[in-house]
Design a protein around this motif. Structure first.
Motif, PDB file in Angstrom:
ATOM      1  N   CYS A  82      -1.577   6.484  -2.010  1.00 17.62           N
ATOM      2  CA  CYS A  82      -2.056   5.668  -0.894  1.00 17.62           C
ATOM      3  C   CYS A  82      -2.956   4.551  -1.438  1.00 17.62           C
ATOM      4  O   CYS A  82      -3.860   4.807  -2.222  1.00 17.62           O
ATOM      5  CB  CYS A  82      -2.843   6.533   0.083  1.00 17.62           C
ATOM      6  SG  CYS A  82      -3.698   5.572   1.340  1.00 17.62           S
ATOM      7  N   HIS A  84      -5.148   2.951   0.040  1.00 17.00           N
ATOM      8  CA  HIS A  84      -6.506   2.946   0.593  1.00 17.00           C
ATOM      9  C   HIS A  84      -7.379   4.041   0.020  1.00 17.00           C
ATOM     10  O   HIS A  84      -8.510   3.798  -0.366  1.00 17.00           O
ATOM     11  CB  HIS A  84      -6.456   3.084   2.116  1.00 17.00           C
ATOM     12  CG  HIS A  84      -5.866   1.876   2.772  1.00 17.00           C
ATOM     13  ND1 HIS A  84      -6.612   0.778   3.091  1.00 17.00           N
ATOM     14  CD2 HIS A  84      -4.587   1.592   3.118  1.00 17.00           C
ATOM     15  CE1 HIS A  84      -5.818  -0.136   3.616  1.00 17.00           C
ATOM     16  NE2 HIS A  84      -4.588   0.333   3.643  1.00 17.00           N
ATOM     17  N   CYS A  85      -6.805   5.259  -0.058  1.00 15.58           N
ATOM     18  CA  CYS A  85      -7.677   6.374  -0.472  1.00 15.58           C
ATOM     19  C   CYS A  85      -7.211   7.060  -1.755  1.00 15.58           C
ATOM     20  O   CYS A  85      -7.806   8.038  -2.186  1.00 15.58           O
ATOM     21  CB  CYS A  85      -7.801   7.376   0.674  1.00 15.58           C
ATOM     22  SG  CYS A  85      -6.286   8.299   0.954  1.00 15.58           S
ATOM     23  N   CYS A 115      -0.011   8.196   4.950  1.00 25.39           N
ATOM     24  CA  CYS A 115      -1.037   9.020   4.311  1.00 25.39           C
ATOM     25  C   CYS A 115      -1.746   9.826   5.384  1.00 25.39           C
ATOM     26  O   CYS A 115      -2.394   9.259   6.263  1.00 25.39           O
ATOM     27  CB  CYS A 115      -2.027   8.115   3.578  1.00 25.39           C
ATOM     28  SG  CYS A 115      -3.497   8.978   3.017  1.00 25.39           S
ATOM     29  N   CYS A 118      -5.947   9.493   5.297  1.00 24.07           N
ATOM     30  CA  CYS A 118      -6.694   8.382   5.906  1.00 24.07           C
ATOM     31  C   CYS A 118      -5.949   7.741   7.072  1.00 24.07           C
ATOM     32  O   CYS A 118      -6.442   6.810   7.699  1.00 24.07           O
ATOM     33  CB  CYS A 118      -7.092   7.340   4.858  1.00 24.07           C
ATOM     34  SG  CYS A 118      -5.725   6.345   4.254  1.00 24.07           S
TER      35      CYS A 118
HETATM   36 ZN   LIG Z   1      -4.857   7.194   2.406  1.00 24.81          ZN
END
Ligand SMILES: [Zn+2]
Length: 467
Positions: A82, A84-85, A115, A118
Protein backbone atom coordinates in the motif's frame (compact mmCIF):
# COMPACT_ATOMS: atom_id res chain seq x y z
CA UNK A 1 5.28 6.04 -39.13
CA UNK A 2 8.67 4.33 -39.41
CA UNK A 3 8.77 0.56 -39.41
CA UNK A 4 9.08 -0.62 -35.80
CA UNK A 5 11.51 -3.50 -35.28
CA UNK A 6 9.57 -6.33 -33.61
CA UNK A 7 10.53 -9.75 -32.36
CA UNK A 8 8.85 -12.71 -34.11
CA UNK A 9 6.58 -13.12 -31.13
CA UNK A 10 5.54 -9.46 -31.21
CA UNK A 11 4.98 -9.64 -34.97
CA UNK A 12 2.62 -12.59 -34.48
CA UNK A 13 0.77 -10.64 -31.79
CA UNK A 14 0.49 -7.62 -34.11
CA UNK A 15 -0.99 -9.79 -36.88
CA UNK A 16 -3.62 -11.17 -34.51
CA UNK A 17 -4.41 -7.71 -33.14
CA UNK A 18 -4.89 -6.35 -36.66
CA UNK A 19 -7.40 -9.15 -37.37
CA UNK A 20 -9.42 -8.30 -34.29
CA UNK A 21 -9.31 -4.53 -34.90
CA UNK A 22 -10.55 -5.13 -38.45
CA UNK A 23 -13.39 -7.36 -37.26
CA UNK A 24 -14.51 -4.97 -34.56
CA UNK A 25 -14.27 -1.89 -36.78
CA UNK A 26 -16.17 -3.29 -39.75
CA UNK A 27 -19.36 -1.46 -38.78
CA UNK A 28 -17.53 1.87 -38.40
CA UNK A 29 -15.63 1.50 -41.65
CA UNK A 30 -18.82 0.52 -43.48
CA UNK A 31 -20.54 3.61 -42.03
CA UNK A 32 -17.66 5.72 -43.36
CA UNK A 33 -18.00 4.15 -46.81
CA UNK A 34 -21.77 4.79 -46.78
CA UNK A 35 -21.18 8.37 -45.71
CA UNK A 36 -18.81 8.99 -48.63
CA UNK A 37 -21.04 7.47 -51.30
CA UNK A 38 -23.98 9.57 -50.04
CA UNK A 39 -22.16 12.87 -50.65
CA UNK A 40 -22.44 15.03 -53.75
CA UNK A 41 -19.24 16.40 -55.26
CA UNK A 42 -19.61 19.76 -53.52
CA UNK A 43 -20.07 18.07 -50.12
CA UNK A 44 -17.26 15.55 -50.31
CA UNK A 45 -15.02 17.63 -48.05
CA UNK A 46 -15.94 20.11 -45.34
CA UNK A 47 -18.43 18.66 -42.84
CA UNK A 48 -17.64 15.19 -44.23
CA UNK A 49 -14.05 15.56 -43.03
CA UNK A 50 -15.19 16.06 -39.44
CA UNK A 51 -17.48 13.03 -39.70
CA UNK A 52 -14.65 10.98 -41.21
CA UNK A 53 -12.32 12.10 -38.42
CA UNK A 54 -14.83 10.89 -35.83
CA UNK A 55 -14.90 7.46 -37.49
CA UNK A 56 -11.10 7.27 -37.64
CA UNK A 57 -10.97 8.24 -33.97
CA UNK A 58 -13.45 5.48 -33.11
CA UNK A 59 -11.39 2.92 -35.00
CA UNK A 60 -8.24 4.02 -33.17
CA UNK A 61 -10.05 3.97 -29.81
CA UNK A 62 -11.27 0.47 -30.68
CA UNK A 63 -7.66 -0.56 -31.41
CA UNK A 64 -6.62 0.58 -27.90
CA UNK A 65 -9.59 -1.23 -26.37
CA UNK A 66 -8.95 -4.50 -28.19
CA UNK A 67 -5.27 -4.38 -27.32
CA UNK A 68 -5.84 -3.51 -23.65
CA UNK A 69 -8.37 -6.34 -23.26
CA UNK A 70 -5.45 -8.79 -23.51
CA UNK A 71 -3.22 -6.92 -21.07
CA UNK A 72 -2.81 -7.11 -17.31
CA UNK A 73 -3.44 -3.38 -16.84
CA UNK A 74 -1.77 -2.87 -13.53
CA UNK A 75 -2.12 -6.42 -12.19
CA UNK A 76 0.92 -6.97 -9.99
CA UNK A 77 -0.03 -10.27 -8.31
CA UNK A 78 -2.45 -11.01 -5.48
CA UNK A 79 -1.10 -8.24 -3.28
CA UNK A 80 0.98 -5.05 -3.49
CA UNK A 81 2.49 -2.71 -0.93
CA UNK A 82 0.00 0.00 0.00
CA UNK A 83 1.46 3.36 -1.01
CA UNK A 84 -0.04 5.02 2.06
CA UNK A 85 0.75 2.70 4.94
CA UNK A 86 3.23 0.21 3.43
CA UNK A 87 1.05 -2.75 4.45
CA UNK A 88 -0.31 -5.32 2.01
CA UNK A 89 -3.10 -4.19 -0.32
CA UNK A 90 -5.10 -7.05 -1.82
CA UNK A 91 -6.12 -7.54 -5.42
CA UNK A 92 -9.89 -7.09 -5.67
CA UNK A 93 -10.45 -7.84 -9.35
CA UNK A 94 -10.82 -5.50 -12.31
CA UNK A 95 -12.75 -2.21 -12.46
CA UNK A 96 -13.96 -0.34 -15.52
CA UNK A 97 -12.53 2.99 -16.62
CA UNK A 98 -13.14 5.17 -19.65
CA UNK A 99 -10.15 7.47 -20.04
CA UNK A 100 -10.56 10.32 -22.51
CA UNK A 101 -7.78 10.08 -25.07
CA UNK A 102 -6.91 12.11 -28.13
CA UNK A 103 -9.03 9.66 -30.12
CA UNK A 104 -11.99 9.75 -27.73
CA UNK A 105 -13.04 7.51 -24.86
CA UNK A 106 -11.27 4.18 -24.48
CA UNK A 107 -13.16 1.63 -22.43
CA UNK A 108 -10.89 -0.63 -20.41
CA UNK A 109 -10.55 -2.66 -17.24
CA UNK A 110 -7.69 -2.29 -14.83
CA UNK A 111 -6.62 -4.02 -11.66
CA UNK A 112 -7.90 -2.72 -8.34
CA UNK A 113 -6.14 -3.16 -5.00
CA UNK A 114 -7.57 -2.36 -1.61
CA UNK A 115 -5.74 -1.91 1.67
CA UNK A 116 -7.88 -3.08 4.60
CA UNK A 117 -5.63 -1.46 7.11
CA UNK A 118 -5.92 2.16 5.95
CA UNK A 119 -8.93 1.82 3.70
CA UNK A 120 -7.20 3.08 0.57
CA UNK A 121 -7.95 1.72 -2.87
CA UNK A 122 -5.47 2.02 -5.70
CA UNK A 123 -5.15 1.46 -9.45
CA UNK A 124 -1.45 1.04 -10.33
CA UNK A 125 -2.28 1.23 -14.06
CA UNK A 126 -3.76 4.75 -13.84
CA UNK A 127 -0.48 6.10 -12.54
CA UNK A 128 1.68 3.97 -14.83
CA UNK A 129 -0.04 5.26 -17.99
CA UNK A 130 -0.24 8.85 -16.70
CA UNK A 131 -3.99 9.44 -16.33
CA UNK A 132 -4.95 12.81 -14.83
CA UNK A 133 -7.47 13.16 -11.99
CA UNK A 134 -9.98 14.17 -14.69
CA UNK A 135 -9.19 10.82 -16.44
CA UNK A 136 -7.40 12.37 -19.40
CA UNK A 137 -4.59 10.47 -21.11
CA UNK A 138 -1.26 12.33 -21.47
CA UNK A 139 -1.87 13.43 -25.09
CA UNK A 140 -5.39 14.66 -24.30
CA UNK A 141 -3.93 16.42 -21.26
CA UNK A 142 -1.32 18.16 -23.40
CA UNK A 143 -3.80 19.30 -26.02
CA UNK A 144 -6.33 20.49 -23.41
CA UNK A 145 -3.59 22.37 -21.53
CA UNK A 146 -2.34 23.99 -24.69
CA UNK A 147 -5.82 25.15 -25.68
CA UNK A 148 -6.42 26.32 -22.11
CA UNK A 149 -3.35 28.56 -22.05
CA UNK A 150 -3.45 29.71 -25.67
CA UNK A 151 -7.17 30.52 -26.04
CA UNK A 152 -8.61 33.63 -24.46
CA UNK A 153 -10.58 31.61 -21.91
CA UNK A 154 -11.10 28.04 -20.71
CA UNK A 155 -14.67 28.24 -22.01
CA UNK A 156 -13.50 29.18 -25.49
CA UNK A 157 -10.99 26.31 -25.43
CA UNK A 158 -13.63 23.79 -24.33
CA UNK A 159 -16.66 24.93 -26.30
CA UNK A 160 -15.06 25.70 -29.57
CA UNK A 161 -11.37 25.19 -30.18
CA UNK A 162 -10.75 21.71 -28.75
CA UNK A 163 -13.92 20.37 -30.24
CA UNK A 164 -13.25 21.76 -33.71
CA UNK A 165 -9.52 21.26 -33.89
CA UNK A 166 -9.12 17.98 -32.07
CA UNK A 167 -12.60 16.44 -31.92
CA UNK A 168 -12.16 16.52 -28.15
CA UNK A 169 -15.27 17.19 -26.08
CA UNK A 170 -14.37 18.47 -22.63
CA UNK A 171 -16.17 20.84 -20.30
CA UNK A 172 -14.74 24.18 -19.27
CA UNK A 173 -13.92 23.10 -15.73
CA UNK A 174 -12.00 20.06 -17.02
CA UNK A 175 -9.88 22.23 -19.30
CA UNK A 176 -9.20 24.66 -16.45
CA UNK A 177 -8.35 21.96 -13.93
CA UNK A 178 -6.14 20.14 -16.44
CA UNK A 179 -4.15 23.24 -17.44
CA UNK A 180 -3.78 24.41 -13.85
CA UNK A 181 -2.65 20.97 -12.67
CA UNK A 182 -0.09 20.80 -15.48
CA UNK A 183 1.19 24.28 -14.58
CA UNK A 184 1.45 23.20 -10.96
CA UNK A 185 3.41 20.09 -11.90
CA UNK A 186 5.76 22.23 -14.01
CA UNK A 187 6.22 24.71 -11.16
CA UNK A 188 7.06 21.87 -8.79
CA UNK A 189 9.59 20.32 -11.18
CA UNK A 190 11.40 23.62 -11.57
CA UNK A 191 11.27 24.32 -7.84
CA UNK A 192 12.83 20.88 -7.26
CA UNK A 193 15.79 21.98 -9.40
CA UNK A 194 14.83 19.85 -12.38
CA UNK A 195 15.31 20.94 -15.97
CA UNK A 196 13.48 19.93 -19.11
CA UNK A 197 15.53 18.36 -21.85
CA UNK A 198 19.33 18.37 -22.01
CA UNK A 199 21.35 21.62 -22.08
CA UNK A 200 21.37 23.27 -25.52
CA UNK A 201 23.93 26.09 -25.53
CA UNK A 202 22.86 28.98 -27.73
CA UNK A 203 24.99 30.54 -30.40
CA UNK A 204 25.27 33.97 -28.72
CA UNK A 205 25.19 36.94 -31.07
CA UNK A 206 28.16 39.32 -31.15
CA UNK A 207 28.26 43.01 -30.34
CA UNK A 208 30.06 45.77 -32.28
CA UNK A 209 33.41 44.69 -30.74
CA UNK A 210 32.82 41.06 -31.64
CA UNK A 211 32.05 39.95 -28.08
CA UNK A 212 29.30 37.40 -27.58
CA UNK A 213 26.52 38.84 -25.38
CA UNK A 214 23.88 37.27 -23.15
CA UNK A 215 20.96 39.26 -21.76
CA UNK A 216 18.80 38.82 -18.69
CA UNK A 217 15.78 40.84 -17.71
CA UNK A 218 12.98 40.82 -15.16
CA UNK A 219 9.79 42.78 -14.64
CA UNK A 220 6.49 42.53 -12.79
CA UNK A 221 2.96 42.96 -14.06
CA UNK A 222 -0.34 43.26 -12.19
CA UNK A 223 -3.08 40.61 -12.46
CA UNK A 224 -6.53 41.37 -11.06
CA UNK A 225 -7.71 38.91 -8.42
CA UNK A 226 -10.98 37.44 -7.33
CA UNK A 227 -11.95 36.85 -3.70
CA UNK A 228 -13.45 33.58 -2.41
CA UNK A 229 -16.95 35.05 -2.74
CA UNK A 230 -16.30 35.97 -6.39
CA UNK A 231 -15.87 39.68 -5.68
CA UNK A 232 -12.71 41.67 -6.34
CA UNK A 233 -9.60 41.13 -4.21
CA UNK A 234 -6.29 42.93 -4.05
CA UNK A 235 -4.29 42.39 -7.27
CA UNK A 236 -1.13 40.29 -7.42
CA UNK A 237 2.08 40.98 -9.34
CA UNK A 238 3.58 37.94 -11.06
CA UNK A 239 7.21 38.36 -12.12
CA UNK A 240 8.35 37.62 -15.63
CA UNK A 241 12.07 36.85 -15.98
CA UNK A 242 13.99 35.92 -19.07
CA UNK A 243 17.39 34.97 -20.38
CA UNK A 244 17.67 35.85 -24.04
CA UNK A 245 19.77 36.20 -27.13
CA UNK A 246 18.39 39.16 -29.07
CA UNK A 247 19.47 40.14 -32.55
CA UNK A 248 21.87 43.08 -31.95
CA UNK A 249 21.50 46.50 -33.53
CA UNK A 250 24.83 46.82 -35.37
CA UNK A 251 26.06 49.37 -37.92
CA UNK A 252 25.50 48.22 -41.51
CA UNK A 253 29.22 47.69 -42.15
CA UNK A 254 29.81 45.66 -38.98
CA UNK A 255 31.52 42.30 -39.62
CA UNK A 256 29.61 40.80 -36.68
CA UNK A 257 26.08 40.67 -38.08
CA UNK A 258 24.36 37.37 -37.36
CA UNK A 259 22.78 35.51 -40.25
CA UNK A 260 19.80 37.40 -41.71
CA UNK A 261 17.59 34.53 -40.55
CA UNK A 262 18.65 34.96 -36.90
CA UNK A 263 15.77 35.53 -34.50
CA UNK A 264 15.64 36.21 -30.78
CA UNK A 265 15.81 33.12 -28.60
CA UNK A 266 14.38 33.34 -25.10
CA UNK A 267 13.54 31.31 -22.05
CA UNK A 268 10.88 32.75 -19.79
CA UNK A 269 9.85 32.12 -16.22
CA UNK A 270 6.67 33.60 -14.83
CA UNK A 271 4.63 33.22 -11.68
CA UNK A 272 3.95 34.51 -8.19
CA UNK A 273 7.56 34.07 -7.11
CA UNK A 274 9.69 35.74 -4.50
CA UNK A 275 12.67 37.37 -6.25
CA UNK A 276 15.18 35.13 -4.42
CA UNK A 277 13.41 32.00 -5.53
CA UNK A 278 13.09 33.30 -9.10
CA UNK A 279 16.84 34.04 -9.18
CA UNK A 280 17.70 30.40 -8.50
CA UNK A 281 15.38 29.25 -11.28
CA UNK A 282 16.63 31.79 -13.82
CA UNK A 283 20.25 30.86 -13.14
CA UNK A 284 19.33 27.25 -13.85
CA UNK A 285 17.79 28.22 -17.20
CA UNK A 286 20.82 30.39 -17.99
CA UNK A 287 23.02 27.37 -17.36
CA UNK A 288 20.90 25.29 -19.72
CA UNK A 289 21.41 27.71 -22.62
CA UNK A 290 25.14 28.10 -21.96
CA UNK A 291 25.18 31.68 -20.67
CA UNK A 292 28.65 31.00 -19.26
CA UNK A 293 29.99 30.86 -22.79
CA UNK A 294 28.90 34.41 -23.59
CA UNK A 295 31.72 36.91 -23.04
CA UNK A 296 29.51 39.80 -21.94
CA UNK A 297 26.49 39.66 -19.65
CA UNK A 298 23.93 42.44 -19.83
CA UNK A 299 21.06 43.03 -17.41
CA UNK A 300 18.26 45.28 -18.60
CA UNK A 301 15.55 46.39 -16.19
CA UNK A 302 13.43 49.42 -15.41
CA UNK A 303 13.52 51.21 -12.07
CA UNK A 304 11.19 48.66 -10.38
CA UNK A 305 11.79 47.69 -6.78
CA UNK A 306 14.57 45.12 -6.36
CA UNK A 307 14.96 44.38 -10.07
CA UNK A 308 18.44 45.83 -10.51
CA UNK A 309 19.59 44.04 -7.41
CA UNK A 310 18.08 40.81 -8.70
CA UNK A 311 20.39 40.95 -11.73
CA UNK A 312 23.41 42.08 -9.71
CA UNK A 313 23.02 39.28 -7.16
CA UNK A 314 22.19 36.43 -9.51
CA UNK A 315 24.50 37.28 -12.41
CA UNK A 316 27.52 38.83 -10.72
CA UNK A 317 30.13 38.04 -13.40
CA UNK A 318 30.97 41.60 -14.66
CA UNK A 319 27.37 42.12 -15.64
CA UNK A 320 26.63 45.46 -17.32
CA UNK A 321 23.46 46.91 -15.84
CA UNK A 322 21.38 49.07 -18.13
CA UNK A 323 18.38 51.15 -17.11
CA UNK A 324 15.62 50.75 -19.65
CA UNK A 325 15.85 53.83 -21.86
CA UNK A 326 12.09 54.14 -22.32
CA UNK A 327 11.48 54.08 -18.62
CA UNK A 328 13.97 56.95 -18.15
CA UNK A 329 12.35 58.75 -21.06
CA UNK A 330 8.94 58.51 -19.32
CA UNK A 331 10.36 60.66 -16.53
CA UNK A 332 11.42 63.25 -19.08
CA UNK A 333 7.97 63.18 -20.65
CA UNK A 334 6.25 63.78 -17.30
CA UNK A 335 8.63 66.66 -16.62
CA UNK A 336 8.01 68.17 -20.06
CA UNK A 337 4.26 67.94 -19.39
CA UNK A 338 4.68 69.82 -16.12
CA UNK A 339 6.73 72.52 -17.83
CA UNK A 340 4.28 72.90 -20.73
CA UNK A 341 0.92 71.72 -19.38
CA UNK A 342 -1.07 73.50 -22.10
CA UNK A 343 1.24 73.39 -25.09
CA UNK A 344 1.43 69.97 -26.71
CA UNK A 345 3.92 71.02 -29.40
CA UNK A 346 6.32 72.71 -27.02
CA UNK A 347 6.11 69.70 -24.71
CA UNK A 348 6.93 67.26 -27.51
CA UNK A 349 9.82 69.37 -28.74
CA UNK A 350 11.29 69.61 -25.24
CA UNK A 351 10.87 65.88 -24.61
CA UNK A 352 12.53 65.05 -27.92
CA UNK A 353 15.44 67.37 -27.19
CA UNK A 354 15.99 65.84 -23.73
CA UNK A 355 15.76 62.27 -25.02
CA UNK A 356 18.30 63.12 -27.68
CA UNK A 357 20.73 64.45 -25.08
CA UNK A 358 20.21 61.44 -22.83
CA UNK A 359 20.66 58.95 -25.65
CA UNK A 360 23.72 60.50 -27.27
CA UNK A 361 25.46 62.17 -24.32
CA UNK A 362 24.38 59.96 -21.44
CA UNK A 363 22.91 60.21 -17.96
CA UNK A 364 25.39 62.67 -16.44
CA UNK A 365 24.92 65.22 -19.24
CA UNK A 366 21.12 65.15 -19.13
CA UNK A 367 21.30 65.44 -15.35
CA UNK A 368 23.52 68.53 -15.52
CA UNK A 369 21.31 69.92 -18.25
CA UNK A 370 18.17 69.50 -16.12
CA UNK A 371 19.84 70.99 -13.03
CA UNK A 372 20.44 74.15 -15.02
CA UNK A 373 17.02 74.17 -16.64
CA UNK A 374 15.21 77.41 -15.79
CA UNK A 375 11.82 76.55 -14.34
CA UNK A 376 9.61 79.58 -13.72
CA UNK A 377 8.86 80.11 -10.00
CA UNK A 378 5.10 80.14 -10.72
CA UNK A 379 5.22 76.47 -11.70
CA UNK A 380 5.61 74.58 -8.41
CA UNK A 381 4.34 71.31 -10.00
CA UNK A 382 7.19 71.43 -12.49
CA UNK A 383 9.68 72.08 -9.68
CA UNK A 384 8.38 69.00 -7.86
CA UNK A 385 8.70 66.86 -10.99
CA UNK A 386 12.18 68.16 -11.64
CA UNK A 387 13.43 67.20 -8.21
CA UNK A 388 11.79 63.75 -8.54
CA UNK A 389 13.45 63.22 -11.93
CA UNK A 390 16.85 64.39 -10.67
CA UNK A 391 16.69 61.99 -7.75
CA UNK A 392 15.76 59.13 -10.04
CA UNK A 393 18.58 59.92 -12.47
CA UNK A 394 21.07 60.33 -9.64
CA UNK A 395 20.18 56.87 -8.31
CA UNK A 396 20.48 55.26 -11.73
CA UNK A 397 23.41 57.19 -13.18
CA UNK A 398 25.67 54.12 -13.13
CA UNK A 399 23.43 52.43 -15.67
CA UNK A 400 22.61 55.33 -17.98
CA UNK A 401 25.74 55.46 -20.14
CA UNK A 402 23.66 55.10 -23.29
CA UNK A 403 26.27 56.41 -25.79
CA UNK A 404 28.68 53.63 -24.77
CA UNK A 405 25.95 50.96 -24.83
CA UNK A 406 24.84 52.05 -28.29
CA UNK A 407 28.40 52.17 -29.60
CA UNK A 408 28.75 48.56 -28.45
CA UNK A 409 25.60 47.58 -30.31
CA UNK A 410 23.79 46.65 -27.08
CA UNK A 411 20.07 46.96 -26.52
CA UNK A 412 19.08 49.87 -24.29
CA UNK A 413 15.34 49.21 -24.01
CA UNK A 414 13.75 46.49 -21.93
CA UNK A 415 11.24 46.00 -24.73
CA UNK A 416 11.81 42.25 -24.71
CA UNK A 417 10.70 41.77 -21.11
CA UNK A 418 7.86 44.27 -21.43
CA UNK A 419 6.69 42.44 -24.47
CA UNK A 420 7.07 39.21 -22.47
CA UNK A 421 4.84 40.67 -19.75
CA UNK A 422 2.24 41.16 -22.45
CA UNK A 423 2.66 37.90 -24.35
CA UNK A 424 3.31 35.59 -21.39
CA UNK A 425 0.92 37.14 -18.87
CA UNK A 426 -1.18 39.98 -20.29
CA UNK A 427 -2.67 38.29 -23.32
CA UNK A 428 -4.09 35.47 -21.24
CA UNK A 429 -4.52 36.79 -17.70
CA UNK A 430 -5.30 40.47 -18.24
CA UNK A 431 -8.12 40.44 -20.76
CA UNK A 432 -11.18 42.62 -20.23
CA UNK A 433 -13.15 41.76 -17.11
CA UNK A 434 -10.82 38.94 -16.02
CA UNK A 435 -10.16 38.13 -12.40
CA UNK A 436 -8.03 35.23 -11.23
CA UNK A 437 -7.42 33.19 -8.12
CA UNK A 438 -3.90 33.02 -6.79
CA UNK A 439 -3.40 29.37 -7.81
CA UNK A 440 -4.62 29.94 -11.35
CA UNK A 441 -2.47 33.06 -11.69
CA UNK A 442 0.66 31.21 -10.68
CA UNK A 443 0.13 27.95 -12.55
CA UNK A 444 -1.09 29.48 -15.82
CA UNK A 445 1.86 31.91 -15.75
CA UNK A 446 4.21 28.89 -15.47
CA UNK A 447 2.63 27.14 -18.42
CA UNK A 448 2.41 30.27 -20.58
CA UNK A 449 6.10 30.97 -19.94
CA UNK A 450 6.93 27.43 -21.04
CA UNK A 451 4.77 27.73 -24.13
CA UNK A 452 6.40 31.00 -25.18
CA UNK A 453 9.94 29.70 -24.58
CA UNK A 454 11.76 27.73 -27.28
CA UNK A 455 9.39 25.05 -28.62
CA UNK A 456 11.66 22.21 -27.48
CA UNK A 457 10.92 23.14 -23.87
CA UNK A 458 7.18 22.61 -24.27
CA UNK A 459 7.77 19.26 -25.97
CA UNK A 460 10.30 18.12 -23.40
CA UNK A 461 7.82 18.78 -20.59
CA UNK A 462 5.12 16.67 -22.22
CA UNK A 463 7.48 13.92 -23.27
CA UNK A 464 8.49 13.89 -19.64
CA UNK A 465 12.18 14.28 -20.57
CA UNK A 466 13.10 15.68 -17.22
CA UNK A 467 16.60 15.85 -15.81
ZN1 LIG B 1 -2.78 1.19 3.45
Amino acid sequence: MDAIPLTDEQEAEAQQLMQRIQEESRADILALARLLVSKRESEIFGETEFQARDVVHRVAAKAFEVHLREKKNGYRGSGIVCVHCQQAAEFQGYRKKEPVSLVGQVLCQRAYYYCHRCGTGSFPWDEAVGLTPKRLTPAAEQVASMAGVVCNSFAEAADNVLHTMAGLRLCESTVQRTAEDAGKRLGQLLADGKTLDFPHPWDWHRDAQGRTCAYVSVDATGVRQQAEDGGPAEGRMPYVAMVYNPVPDLPDDSPFHPSPKATMKARYLAGLYELDELGVLLRKQAGQVGMDRAEQWIGLTDGGNGLENFVRTNFPRDVVLILDFWHASEYLLELAKAVHPDDENARQALHKQWCHIMKHEGGQTIRTHLEQFPIPPRKPAARGKLSETLTYFKNNLHRMDYPTYLANGWLIGSGAVESACKTVVGQRLKLAGMRWREDGTDTICHLRALFKSEPRQWQAFWQRSIN
